[in-house]
Design a protein around this motif. Structure first.
Motif: not given
Length: 92
Positions: A64-73, A75-88
């Motif tokens: 479960t601990r691994a699932r939590v960390r994987a989910y966070i990673a 989602r953060l990747q998706k947030i980063e991608t969205a921010l980079l697209a917005l910046k572009g």
């Protein structure tokens, strides 16, 4: 006269008192960055009360601990991608 029952008490130290503290800190930081609610975070992992129960002392299995960390990673990747697209879009 009945024998006195002795209850074996576990030694409480910082590690035993809050074994999930580092993960809980990571979750709270993620929630602050993402704007996701505690309930929505738990529901995404299949347990709506997850964060509330962690605050109450619940311990997680390694899987479960691994699932939590994987989910966070993820989602953060998706947030980063969205921010980079917005910046572009703003600069282009």
């Amino acid at each position: 006269m009945p024998r006195k029952k002795y209850v074996r008490r576990r030694r409480v130290d910082a590690l035993n008192a809050a074994p999930e503290a580092p993960l809980l800190l990571l979750i709270n930081l993620f929630l602050a960055v993402s704007g996701q609610t505690k309930n929505a975070f738990g529901r995404a992992l299949g347990d709506a009360k997850l964060v509330y129960e962690l605050n109450g002392g619940r311990r997680l299995r390694p899987k479960t601990r691994a699932r939590v960390r994987a989910y966070i990673a993820e989602r953060l990747q998706k947030i980063e991608t969205a921010l980079l697209a917005l910046k572009g879009k703003q600069s282009g």
